[in-house]
Design a protein around this motif. Structure first.
Motif, PDB file in Angstrom:
ATOM      1  N   SER A 162       1.555  11.985  -6.221  1.00  0.00           N
ATOM      2  CA  SER A 162       1.741  12.037  -7.682  1.00  0.00           C
ATOM      3  C   SER A 162       2.971  12.863  -8.038  1.00  0.00           C
ATOM      4  N   MET A 198      -1.203   6.241   0.853  1.00  0.00           N
ATOM      5  CA  MET A 198      -2.315   5.424   1.349  1.00  0.00           C
ATOM      6  C   MET A 198      -2.946   4.500   0.310  1.00  0.00           C
ATOM      7  N   GLU A 226      -0.798  20.052  -8.246  1.00  0.00           N
ATOM      8  CA  GLU A 226      -1.014  18.985  -7.246  1.00  0.00           C
ATOM      9  C   GLU A 226      -0.517  19.485  -5.895  1.00  0.00           C
ATOM     10  N   ASP A 236      -8.933   0.263  -9.153  1.00  0.00           N
ATOM     11  CA  ASP A 236      -8.755  -0.103  -7.739  1.00  0.00           C
ATOM     12  C   ASP A 236      -8.981   1.086  -6.813  1.00  0.00           C
ATOM     13  N   LEU A 237      -8.795   2.284  -7.309  1.00  0.00           N
ATOM     14  CA  LEU A 237      -8.934   3.476  -6.456  1.00  0.00           C
ATOM     15  C   LEU A 237     -10.376   3.743  -6.039  1.00  0.00           C
ATOM     16  N   PHE A 238     -11.311   3.028  -6.645  1.00  0.00           N
ATOM     17  CA  PHE A 238     -12.716   3.233  -6.272  1.00  0.00           C
ATOM     18  C   PHE A 238     -13.113   2.391  -5.063  1.00  0.00           C
ATOM     19  N   GLY A 239     -12.184   1.546  -4.565  1.00  0.00           N
ATOM     20  CA  GLY A 239     -12.510   0.705  -3.409  1.00  0.00           C
ATOM     21  C   GLY A 239     -13.363  -0.481  -3.827  1.00  0.00           C
ATOM     22  N   ILE A 269      -7.205  11.113   2.899  1.00  0.00           N
ATOM     23  CA  ILE A 269      -6.944  10.262   1.721  1.00  0.00           C
ATOM     24  C   ILE A 269      -6.793  11.140   0.473  1.00  0.00           C
ATOM     25  N   GLY A 273      -9.363  11.126  -9.877  1.00  0.00           N
ATOM     26  CA  GLY A 273      -9.392  12.355  -9.083  1.00  0.00           C
ATOM     27  C   GLY A 273     -10.617  13.191  -9.426  1.00  0.00           C
ATOM     28  N   GLN A 306     -13.747  11.522  -7.907  1.00  0.00           N
ATOM     29  CA  GLN A 306     -13.787  11.632  -6.437  1.00  0.00           C
ATOM     30  C   GLN A 306     -14.042  13.082  -6.027  1.00  0.00           C
ATOM     31  N   ALA A 320     -18.704   3.462   1.928  1.00  0.00           N
ATOM     32  CA  ALA A 320     -19.326   4.359   0.941  1.00  0.00           C
ATOM     33  C   ALA A 320     -20.780   4.654   1.347  1.00  0.00           C
ATOM     34  N   THR A 372      -5.656   8.129 -14.023  1.00  0.00           N
ATOM     35  CA  THR A 372      -5.658   8.293 -12.557  1.00  0.00           C
ATOM     36  C   THR A 372      -6.155   9.682 -12.163  1.00  0.00           C
TER      37      THR A 372
HETATM   38  N1  BYC Z   1      -5.568   1.168  -2.063  1.00  0.00           N
HETATM   39  O1  BYC Z   1     -14.925  -0.039   1.690  1.00  0.00           O
HETATM   40  P1  BYC Z   1     -13.716   0.000   0.876  1.00  0.00           P
HETATM   41  C1  BYC Z   1      -6.684  12.165  -7.009  1.00  0.00           C
HETATM   42  C2  BYC Z   1      -9.017   0.512   1.670  1.00  0.00           C
HETATM   43  S1  BYC Z   1      -7.242  10.557  -6.893  1.00  0.00           S
HETATM   44  C3  BYC Z   1      -5.390   0.947  -0.733  1.00  0.00           C
HETATM   45  O2  BYC Z   1     -13.490  -1.052  -0.122  1.00  0.00           O
HETATM   46  P2  BYC Z   1     -14.057   2.797   0.499  1.00  0.00           P
HETATM   47  C4  BYC Z   1      -5.452  12.409  -7.761  1.00  0.00           C
HETATM   48  C5  BYC Z   1      -9.891   1.575   2.312  1.00  0.00           C
HETATM   49  O3  BYC Z   1      -9.155   2.761   2.604  1.00  0.00           O
HETATM   50  C6  BYC Z   1      -8.661  10.637  -5.817  1.00  0.00           C
HETATM   51  N2  BYC Z   1      -6.404   0.793   0.142  1.00  0.00           N
HETATM   52  O4  BYC Z   1     -13.540   1.361   0.105  1.00  0.00           O
HETATM   53  C7  BYC Z   1      -5.213  11.771  -8.960  1.00  0.00           C
HETATM   54  C8  BYC Z   1     -10.396   0.854   3.528  1.00  0.00           C
HETATM   55  O5  BYC Z   1      -9.362   0.852   4.505  1.00  0.00           O
HETATM   56  P3  BYC Z   1      -9.690   1.016   6.063  1.00  0.00           P
HETATM   57  C9  BYC Z   1      -8.320  10.524  -4.333  1.00  0.00           C
HETATM   58  C10 BYC Z   1      -7.653   0.865  -0.339  1.00  0.00           C
HETATM   59  O6  BYC Z   1     -13.511   3.231   1.788  1.00  0.00           O
HETATM   60  C11 BYC Z   1      -4.018  12.001  -9.640  1.00  0.00           C
HETATM   61  C12 BYC Z   1     -10.536  -0.582   3.041  1.00  0.00           C
HETATM   62  O7  BYC Z   1      -9.704  -0.691   1.885  1.00  0.00           O
HETATM   63  N3  BYC Z   1      -9.455  10.780  -3.516  1.00  0.00           N
HETATM   64  O8  BYC Z   1      -7.272  13.032  -6.465  1.00  0.00           O
HETATM   65  O9  BYC Z   1     -15.511   2.892   0.251  1.00  0.00           O
HETATM   66  C13 BYC Z   1      -3.081  12.886  -9.125  1.00  0.00           C
HETATM   67  C14 BYC Z   1     -11.967  -0.915   2.665  1.00  0.00           C
HETATM   68  O10 BYC Z   1     -12.445   0.103   1.825  1.00  0.00           O
HETATM   69  C15 BYC Z   1      -7.925   1.093  -1.684  1.00  0.00           C
HETATM   70  C16 BYC Z   1     -10.235   9.835  -2.955  1.00  0.00           C
HETATM   71  O11 BYC Z   1      -9.996   8.657  -3.070  1.00  0.00           O
HETATM   72  C17 BYC Z   1      -6.818   1.238  -2.570  1.00  0.00           C
HETATM   73  N4  BYC Z   1      -6.978   1.453  -3.898  1.00  0.00           N
HETATM   74  O12 BYC Z   1     -13.408   3.552  -0.741  1.00  0.00           O
HETATM   75  C18 BYC Z   1      -3.323  13.511  -7.942  1.00  0.00           C
HETATM   76  C19 BYC Z   1     -11.442  10.318  -2.192  1.00  0.00           C
HETATM   77  N5  BYC Z   1      -9.260   1.089  -1.854  1.00  0.00           N
HETATM   78  O13 BYC Z   1     -10.214   2.418   6.237  1.00  0.00           O
HETATM   79  C20 BYC Z   1      -4.519  13.318  -7.245  1.00  0.00           C
HETATM   80  C21 BYC Z   1     -11.467   9.891  -0.779  1.00  0.00           C
HETATM   81  C22 BYC Z   1      -9.803   0.886  -0.663  1.00  0.00           C
HETATM   82  O14 BYC Z   1     -10.698  -0.033   6.343  1.00  0.00           O
HETATM   83  N6  BYC Z   1     -11.490   8.433  -0.616  1.00  0.00           N
HETATM   84  N7  BYC Z   1      -8.847   0.753   0.251  1.00  0.00           N
HETATM   85  O15 BYC Z   1      -8.343   0.804   6.717  1.00  0.00           O
HETATM   86  C23 BYC Z   1     -12.599   7.673  -0.653  1.00  0.00           C
HETATM   87  O16 BYC Z   1     -13.644   8.136  -0.967  1.00  0.00           O
HETATM   88  C24 BYC Z   1     -12.519   6.211  -0.276  1.00  0.00           C
HETATM   89  O17 BYC Z   1     -11.758   6.095   0.856  1.00  0.00           O
HETATM   90  C25 BYC Z   1     -11.950   5.281  -1.342  1.00  0.00           C
HETATM   91  C26 BYC Z   1     -12.110   3.813  -0.851  1.00  0.00           C
HETATM   92  C27 BYC Z   1     -12.653   5.504  -2.658  1.00  0.00           C
HETATM   93  C28 BYC Z   1     -10.466   5.489  -1.549  1.00  0.00           C
END
Ligand code: BYC
Length: 481
Positions: A127, A193, A154, A304-307, A119, A218, A221, A314, A214
């Motif tokens: 981006s 994603m 990036e 929304d990106l925080f889930g 992810i 990042g 996270q 989490a 946004t």
């Molecule tokens: N869009 O328990 P939930 C950066 C999905 S930005 C679509 O609510 P979870 C950057 C989720 O995947 C930082 N889907 O949330 C910035 C799950 O799907 P599955 C990027 C979404 O998992 C600018 C379901 O809903 N890094 O670096 O606790 C330029 C239930 O999920 C969304 C990270 O995000 C959404 N907005 O938290 C360049 C760090 N939200 O698996 C770069 C890694 C949720 O059930 N990611 N869903 O199919 C994470 O820590 C977590 O996965 C999230 C979501 C925070 C994204």
């Protein structure tokens, strides 16, 4: 090998001793042509033959890690850089709290770890894809250079995640690395994603908002992943954060400069009411209400990106020692959260209320709260510009129930003040709060490129200082025609 300095002798600059890790080097070299093809197809449109004054990381020493020089973007040395290993580092939270940090992937948490890395990796090329058209309308060479700096970094952050996948996840890691080059922002069949990374970045005001709001997701996270018990991920994210700061600087100062110019133009024209949109637009600057609408859009897409506020994903990632809290090691508690609660905003009988939830499942909400606190700092600076110009207008962050696609409030409509409204009211009034097609057309009409050295488009002020302390007339990009 000295971990501080980067080895440039291999095709892929690195401080992870790749020249002695032949298998991973081979995998990365195998991935390289696909990356270059992707950069050619989806990286900044035009300007690939231009010389750009870019910083490149040559060390991970915080006292001096980058050097500036003219580089053609395809020749940028995208490298693998990890912050130095902390001796005797322990896992700082979760069920393994206090145990030695993992140098290899813990088998039981492999799938979760890979998912988070994928992810994170997916957002980086997304981006670049979203911003690929912006070079054509840059308001100055200074801004053009900053756009390209953000883009190449990036790209490097994608390399950082691909290294982890290829070194630590074997065949499925290699497959995921290929997939990262296959998905495309906004593509109907194969989108990126996360939601915000499939939205358009149509103009420079959006670019500044994106890099402010946004990229700040990042930051949050990456901070959480920098706490990870999986040490290579922690070290990778720590170094990425060093570069990330510039991206948010571009956003914060970009918006400041737009507002500065608007306030100056309004004053010079004797306009007393900043909400008199037509009068302000006639001056060829962006009116403050439109800036507020863009802010509303990008802030909420980023929330929304925080889930979901309440998330077992989490909780599991924290328990496992994979993803911690913002500034985890500085928090004074037991770092296990088995018996704690955290107040979460929820919809209760049609009202927005704070409800105590188990702290473990409320970790997304907590990180989002930390994010909001961080966002407010920029708003205070921006509002100071307005106040100093003598105008009675304040930018605000909208209520968390406003314009949400993920979490508690995704099925309701609310005003920016947090008043719940029905569908009909939302449809009638949403263009008061979010950029409309007309607003987009107006902003697009301002987006004429300025490529003369030291010149700026009339809707934005020059920066206070140049990059790398260069003078105002410095040629940041030598454009090949
Ligand atoms: N869009 O328990 P939930 C950066 C999905 S930005 C679509 O609510 P979870 C950057 C989720 O995947 C930082 N889907 O949330 C910035 C799950 O799907 P599955 C990027 C979404 O998992 C600018 C379901 O809903 N890094 O670096 O606790 C330029 C239930 O999920 C969304 C990270 O995000 C959404 N907005 O938290 C360049 C760090 N939200 O698996 C770069 C890694 C949720 O059930 N990611 N869903 O199919 C994470 O820590 C977590 O996965 C999230 C979501 C925070 C994204």
């Amino acid at each position: 090998m000295n971990i501080m300095n980067v080895d440039y002798s291999t095709k892929i600059p690195n401080n992870v001793n790749l020249s002695e890790d032949r298998q991973v080097l081979k995998a990365l070299e195998g991935w390289h042509p696909g990356y270059m093809n992707w950069w050619g197809d989806m990286g900044p449109e035009g300007f690939q033959q231009s010389l750009v004054y870019l910083r490149t990381a040559y060390s991970v020493d915080p006292r001096g890690w980058a050097k500036f020089d003219y580089v053609k973007m395809p020749d940028y040395r995208w490298g693998i850089l990890l912050a130095p290993q902390e001796e005797n580092r322990v896992i700082p939270f979760g069920q393994h709290c206090g145990e030695p940090a993992w140098q290899e992937v813990p088998g039981e948490h492999r799938a979760m770890l890979r998912r988070l890395i994928v992810i994170q990796g997916d957002t980086e090329p997304a981006s670049v894809e979203q911003q690929r058209h912006l070079g054509k309308t840059a308001p100055s060479l200074y801004d053009l250079r900053n756009l390209f700096q953000v883009n190449v970094e990036e790209g490097r952050h994608l390399w950082a995640m691909v290294y982890l996948l290829q070194k630590y996840f074997g065949r499925d890691g290699r497959e995921e690395a290929d997939e990262l080059l296959r998905r495309r922002s906004g593509d109907a069949d194969s989108p990126r994603m996360l939601g915000a990374f499939n939205e358009a970045t149509p103009d420079w005001l959006s670019f500044f908002m994106f890099t402010y709001f946004t990229d700040r997701d990042g930051k949050m996270q990456l901070h959480s992943l920098a706490q990870s018990g999986f040490d290579p991920l922690s070290r990778t994210c720590r170094f990425m954060l060093t570069e990330e700061a510039h991206h948010m600087f571009v956003g914060e100062t970009g918006i400041s400069r737009v507002m500065q110019r608007t306030c100056e133009a309004m004053k010079a024209a004797g306009i007393g009411d900043p909400s008199d949109v037509a009068k302000v637009r006639a001056l060829g600057v962006v009116d403050l209400p439109t800036i507020q609408k863009k802010l509303n859009l990008h802030y909420t897409l980023s929330l929304d990106l925080f889930g979901s506020e309440v998330s077992t994903n989490a909780a599991n990632a924290f328990n496992a020692g994979i993803k911690g809290r913002y500034h985890e090691t500085q928090i004074k508690d037991d770092h296990r959260l088995q018996h704690d609660t955290y107040p979460v905003l929820k919809l209760v009988n049609g009202e927005i209320k704070r409800v105590d939830e188990p702290a473990l499942t409320a970790l997304n909400m907590r990180l989002r709260d930390d994010y909001t606190q961080d966002c407010i700092k920029g708003l205070l600076r921006w509002n100071k510009i307005i106040a100093l110009a003598g105008y009675d207008f304040k930018l605000t962050l909208p209520n968390v129930a406003f314009h949400r696609q993920i979490g508690e409030f995704r099925d309701v409509h609310a005003t920016p003040d947090g008043v719940l409204i029905d569908d009909a009211t939302w449809n009638r009034r949403k263009s008061e709060w979010l950029p409309s097609a007309d607003d987009g057309d107006f902003i697009a009409s301002l987006m004429t490129p300025v490529t003369e050295t030291g010149q700026f488009a009339p809707w934005i002020s020059p920066p206070k200082v140049g990059i790398d302390n260069k003078p105002g007339d410095f040629e940041y990009v030598k454009i090949e025609t």
